[in-house]
Design an enzyme around this catalytic site. Structure first.
Site, PDB file in Angstrom:
ATOM      1  N   ASN A  38       0.597  -1.090  -0.028  1.00 19.49           N
ATOM      2  CA  ASN A  38       0.004  -0.077  -0.160  1.00 19.49           C
ATOM      3  C   ASN A  38       0.819   1.316  -0.249  1.00 19.49           C
ATOM      4  O   ASN A  38       1.624   1.385  -1.141  1.00 19.49           O
ATOM      5  CB  ASN A  38      -1.114  -0.047   1.040  1.00 19.49           C
ATOM      6  CG  ASN A  38      -0.621  -0.525   2.606  1.00 19.49           C
ATOM      7  OD1 ASN A  38      -0.293  -1.604   2.828  1.00 19.49           O
ATOM      8  ND2 ASN A  38      -0.983   0.728   3.413  1.00 19.49           N
ATOM      9  N   ASP A  39       0.789   2.134   0.969  1.00 25.36           N
ATOM     10  CA  ASP A  39       1.348   3.408   0.974  1.00 25.36           C
ATOM     11  C   ASP A  39       3.022   3.609   0.621  1.00 25.36           C
ATOM     12  O   ASP A  39       3.622   2.739   1.005  1.00 25.36           O
ATOM     13  CB  ASP A  39       1.445   4.326   2.170  1.00 25.36           C
ATOM     14  CG  ASP A  39       0.396   4.017   2.911  1.00 25.36           C
ATOM     15  OD1 ASP A  39      -0.897   3.636   2.435  1.00 25.36           O
ATOM     16  OD2 ASP A  39       0.201   4.218   4.235  1.00 25.36           O
ATOM     17  N   GLN A  55       4.849   0.137   2.197  1.00 28.42           N
ATOM     18  CA  GLN A  55       4.320  -0.487   3.017  1.00 28.42           C
ATOM     19  C   GLN A  55       4.097  -2.108   2.255  1.00 28.42           C
ATOM     20  O   GLN A  55       3.587  -1.902   0.931  1.00 28.42           O
ATOM     21  CB  GLN A  55       2.809  -0.179   3.325  1.00 28.42           C
ATOM     22  CG  GLN A  55       2.945   1.076   4.174  1.00 28.42           C
ATOM     23  CD  GLN A  55       3.028   0.703   5.546  1.00 28.42           C
ATOM     24  OE1 GLN A  55       2.300   0.144   6.500  1.00 28.42           O
ATOM     25  NE2 GLN A  55       4.531   0.862   5.970  1.00 28.42           N
ATOM     26  N   SER A  99       3.416   3.373   8.087  1.00 23.77           N
ATOM     27  CA  SER A  99       4.070   4.415   7.219  1.00 23.77           C
ATOM     28  C   SER A  99       4.916   5.383   7.959  1.00 23.77           C
ATOM     29  O   SER A  99       4.782   5.694   9.105  1.00 23.77           O
ATOM     30  CB  SER A  99       2.809   5.086   6.660  1.00 23.77           C
ATOM     31  OG  SER A  99       2.496   4.187   5.465  1.00 23.77           O
ATOM     32  N   ARG A 165      -0.424   8.302  13.811  1.00 26.54           N
ATOM     33  CA  ARG A 165       0.417   7.418  12.753  1.00 26.54           C
ATOM     34  C   ARG A 165       1.025   8.382  11.568  1.00 26.54           C
ATOM     35  O   ARG A 165       0.531   9.446  11.430  1.00 26.54           O
ATOM     36  CB  ARG A 165      -0.140   6.236  12.357  1.00 26.54           C
ATOM     37  CG  ARG A 165      -1.436   6.710  11.643  1.00 26.54           C
ATOM     38  CD  ARG A 165      -2.098   5.199  11.162  1.00 26.54           C
ATOM     39  NE  ARG A 165      -3.357   5.378  10.776  1.00 26.54           N
ATOM     40  CZ  ARG A 165      -4.394   5.378  11.330  1.00 26.54           C
ATOM     41  NH1 ARG A 165      -4.399   4.952  12.603  1.00 26.54           N
ATOM     42  NH2 ARG A 165      -5.665   5.334  10.636  1.00 26.54           N
ATOM     43  N   ASP A 166       1.991   7.710  10.937  1.00 28.34           N
ATOM     44  CA  ASP A 166       2.481   8.459   9.681  1.00 28.34           C
ATOM     45  C   ASP A 166       3.290   9.643   9.776  1.00 28.34           C
ATOM     46  O   ASP A 166       2.824  10.663   9.023  1.00 28.34           O
ATOM     47  CB  ASP A 166       1.392   8.658   8.562  1.00 28.34           C
ATOM     48  CG  ASP A 166       0.363   7.261   8.519  1.00 28.34           C
ATOM     49  OD1 ASP A 166       0.821   6.280   8.768  1.00 28.34           O
ATOM     50  OD2 ASP A 166      -0.843   7.328   8.072  1.00 28.34           O
ATOM     51  N   GLU A 221      -4.951  10.469   7.336  1.00 29.63           N
ATOM     52  CA  GLU A 221      -3.774   9.723   7.313  1.00 29.63           C
ATOM     53  C   GLU A 221      -2.596  10.397   6.446  1.00 29.63           C
ATOM     54  O   GLU A 221      -2.992  11.060   5.689  1.00 29.63           O
ATOM     55  CB  GLU A 221      -3.934   8.281   6.725  1.00 29.63           C
ATOM     56  CG  GLU A 221      -5.217   7.426   7.540  1.00 29.63           C
ATOM     57  CD  GLU A 221      -5.248   6.001   7.213  1.00 29.63           C
ATOM     58  OE1 GLU A 221      -5.051   5.147   8.133  1.00 29.63           O
ATOM     59  OE2 GLU A 221      -5.653   5.687   6.002  1.00 29.63           O
TER      60      GLU A 221
HETATM   61  C1  FRU Z   1      -2.847   4.349   5.091  1.00 32.29           C
HETATM   62  C2  FRU Z   1      -2.486   3.543   6.282  1.00 32.29           C
HETATM   63  C3  FRU Z   1      -1.580   4.298   7.196  1.00 32.29           C
HETATM   64  C4  FRU Z   1      -0.829   3.275   7.806  1.00 32.29           C
HETATM   65  C5  FRU Z   1      -0.455   2.425   6.705  1.00 32.29           C
HETATM   66  C6  FRU Z   1      -0.508   0.962   7.368  1.00 32.29           C
HETATM   67  O1  FRU Z   1      -3.130   3.678   3.819  1.00 32.29           O
HETATM   68  O2  FRU Z   1      -3.557   3.127   6.894  1.00 32.29           O
HETATM   69  O3  FRU Z   1      -2.253   5.242   8.010  1.00 32.29           O
HETATM   70  O4  FRU Z   1       0.445   3.719   8.596  1.00 32.29           O
HETATM   71  O5  FRU Z   1      -1.633   2.507   5.765  1.00 32.29           O
HETATM   72  O6  FRU Z   1      -0.265   0.042   6.248  1.00 32.29           O
END
Ligand code: FRU
Length: 496
Positions: A38-39, A55, A99, A165-166, A221
């Site tokens: 993902n991210d 990710q 992330s 987070r992030d 996020e």
């Molecule tokens: C966004 C998210 C982030 C998190 C990550 C987990 O897509 O939910 O907030 O850090 O993905 O994989």
């Protein structure tokens, strides 16, 4: 010392990656070595290369225990896989290395700042999310012994430690560091908070940079915050958005706020808001500054709501990143252009000027699935406006993906319902696109399983993925009424 869990992931991905032929991947959009992504994370220029972390669940094509995958590139288009950078192998991140971002330290090392996740009270508990650090040399990274560097005790009263987070980190001109992090203030949901550090390791809460106040979705996020063309820009990805006119249709969407910092540089207020992308598949964008000063953005080219319906389970990789895009501000809006590095891969130019499109039209030399194509349309006769114009691509007898424009509504629509999907999830999205002096300019970038449409020189972008059989290479045009069209089409990476 590299932990067993990371060694295992590295060995696993090496084998898995070798089983995926390059033909099964897009040509220049980054895909995970094997498994799920993902991210984008830690997007940075370090030791003369672009680094991109992501990710990553190497073991399956679904979201699960998060690692950080790692690729490098000289030109942001040809990506080379490096060994997995981080695994969830410490007590504070055993439920996920979420992330984060990267910055170069004065001693030449690279610092990664990420969210460590630990489930409170076992598997079904709530996340405890903390901010952690790893330092490395571009290949191997070691988690800092005093992790986590930020936890619930650093948060003011009322802010969520379950949604915290992030971190997006940057270095200020005076050598100190800042980072922005997403959190939740329950009654009015998402907020972005600002922290500072003298050295990148010791962090201190500064302020609420901006709070949602119930305006855009719930939790925010993946924030990113930077200066661009004399303004400050906040990008973030709000969860659970409500549509607002033609904006914010993606559920988990993206938001761009353009505005100013206050005198103390602690609070941000916006003058303008917009979606970052108006298509279907776009989330969690992150930017970096190129050595030549360009602000470049990359995002996850996917929509959270459709992952499990796009046949992920049957594939060896799932999830891809967008084409990196150059950002600027014009007339108070965010503009995006494909990175100029793409131009060097253009070949086999085919050009037509003033073609009349009425009914269905195909043009010799216009076809392909790895293509960069610029189209300008206008009414053939100014006094007889056409009713609809469209381009079909990834097309054969069975399949087509459609981009169509209706001048009376000023709407541009992407439609992928005949693009290989056997499921009834979202296949269409419309965007409001007023013509400019009677003309609409479209630049379509195709890379096997995706289209990114840059509208009117980057004023808007519409991005969508599709799964159409690669044999469907046709491109054709149609008009209800008479359209005059200019078109320039290139193959990309044609040497292969
Ligand atoms: C966004 C998210 C982030 C998190 C990550 C987990 O897509 O939910 O907030 O850090 O993905 O994989």
């Amino acid at each position: 010392m590299i932990n067993q869990k990371l060694l295992f992931a590295r060995a696993y991905e090496k084998e898995g990656c070798a089983e995926i032929p390059s033909e099964a991947r897009p040509r220049f959009h980054m895909t995970p070595c094997v498994g799920w992504t993902n991210d984008p994370n830690g997007f940075s220029f370090y030791k003369n290369q672009y680094h991109l972390f992501y990710q990553y669940n190497p073991y399956k094509t679904v979201w699960d225990s998060m690692h950080w995958g790692h690729v490098v590139s000289d030109d942001l288009l040809n990506w080379k896989y490096l060994p997995c950078a981080m695994a969830p192998d410490e007590p504070y991140d055993s439920d996920g290395v979420f992330s984060g971002s990267a910055v170069e330290l004065p001693d030449g090392k690279q610092l990664l700042m990420y969210t460590g996740v630990l489930k409170e009270g076992g598997d079904h508990g709530k996340d405890i999310q903390t901010q952690c650090i790893a330092v490395g040399d571009g290949l191997d990274y070691h988690k800092y012994e005093n992790n986590p560097v930020l936890d619930a005790s650093d948060l003011p009263e009322g802010m969520s430690r379950n949604d915290f987070r992030d971190p997006k980190i940057w270095r200020e001109a005076d050598g100190t560091y800042r980072c922005v992090i997403g959190t939740r203030i329950p009654e009015k949901e998402g907020a972005i908070i600002l922290f500072s550090s003298p050295d990148g390791f010791q962090w201190k809460y500064e302020s609420i940079l901006i709070r949602n106040d119930g305006r855009f979705g719930l939790m925010w996020e993946c924030p990113d915050f930077f200066e661009l063309d004399g303004k400050h820009v906040l990008l973030c990805s709000p969860q659970d958005m409500l549509p607002d006119g033609f904006e914010y249709h993606n559920g988990n969407g993206t938001l761009c706020l353009i505005g100013q910092m206050d005198g103390e540089r602690k609070h941000f207020s916006y003058e303008h808001h917009q979606s970052v992308d108006y298509g279907i598949d776009f989330y969690a964008p992150q930017t970096t500054l190129a050595p030549d000063g360009r602000r470049i953005m990359i995002a996850w080219m996917q929509n959270w709501d459709t992952c499990d319906q796009q046949g992920a389970q049957e594939r060896k990789w799932f999830g891809q990143m967008t084409l990196p895009r150059e950002l600027t501000i014009h007339n108070g809006r965010l503009y995006q252009k494909p990175i100029r590095e793409l131009d060097q891969y253009r070949s086999n130019k085919v050009e037509y000027k003033n073609v009349t499109v009425e009914g269905n039209v195909t043009l010799p030399g216009i076809e392909g699935r790895i293509v960069d194509m610029e189209i300008t349309i206008r009414p053939k006769d100014k006094d007889a406006m056409y009713r609809k114009f469209g381009v079909w691509f990834a097309q054969n007898e069975k399949f087509k993906t459609t981009l169509s424009y209706k001048p009376y509504e000023s709407t541009l629509k992407i439609d992928r319902k005949c693009s290989g999907s056997r499921r009834a999830y979202i296949h269409q999205r419309r965007s409001l696109v007023p013509a400019k002096n009677g003309e609409v300019k479209l630049r379509l970038i195709l890379d096997k399983f995706s289209v990114e449409v840059f509208v009117n020189d980057g004023e808007q972008v519409m991005t969508a993925t599709f799964m159409t059989d690669i044999a469907a290479k046709g491109i054709s045009f149609f008009a209800d009424g008479q359209v005059e069209m200019d078109i320039t089409k290139y193959d990309l990476f044609a040497e292969e």
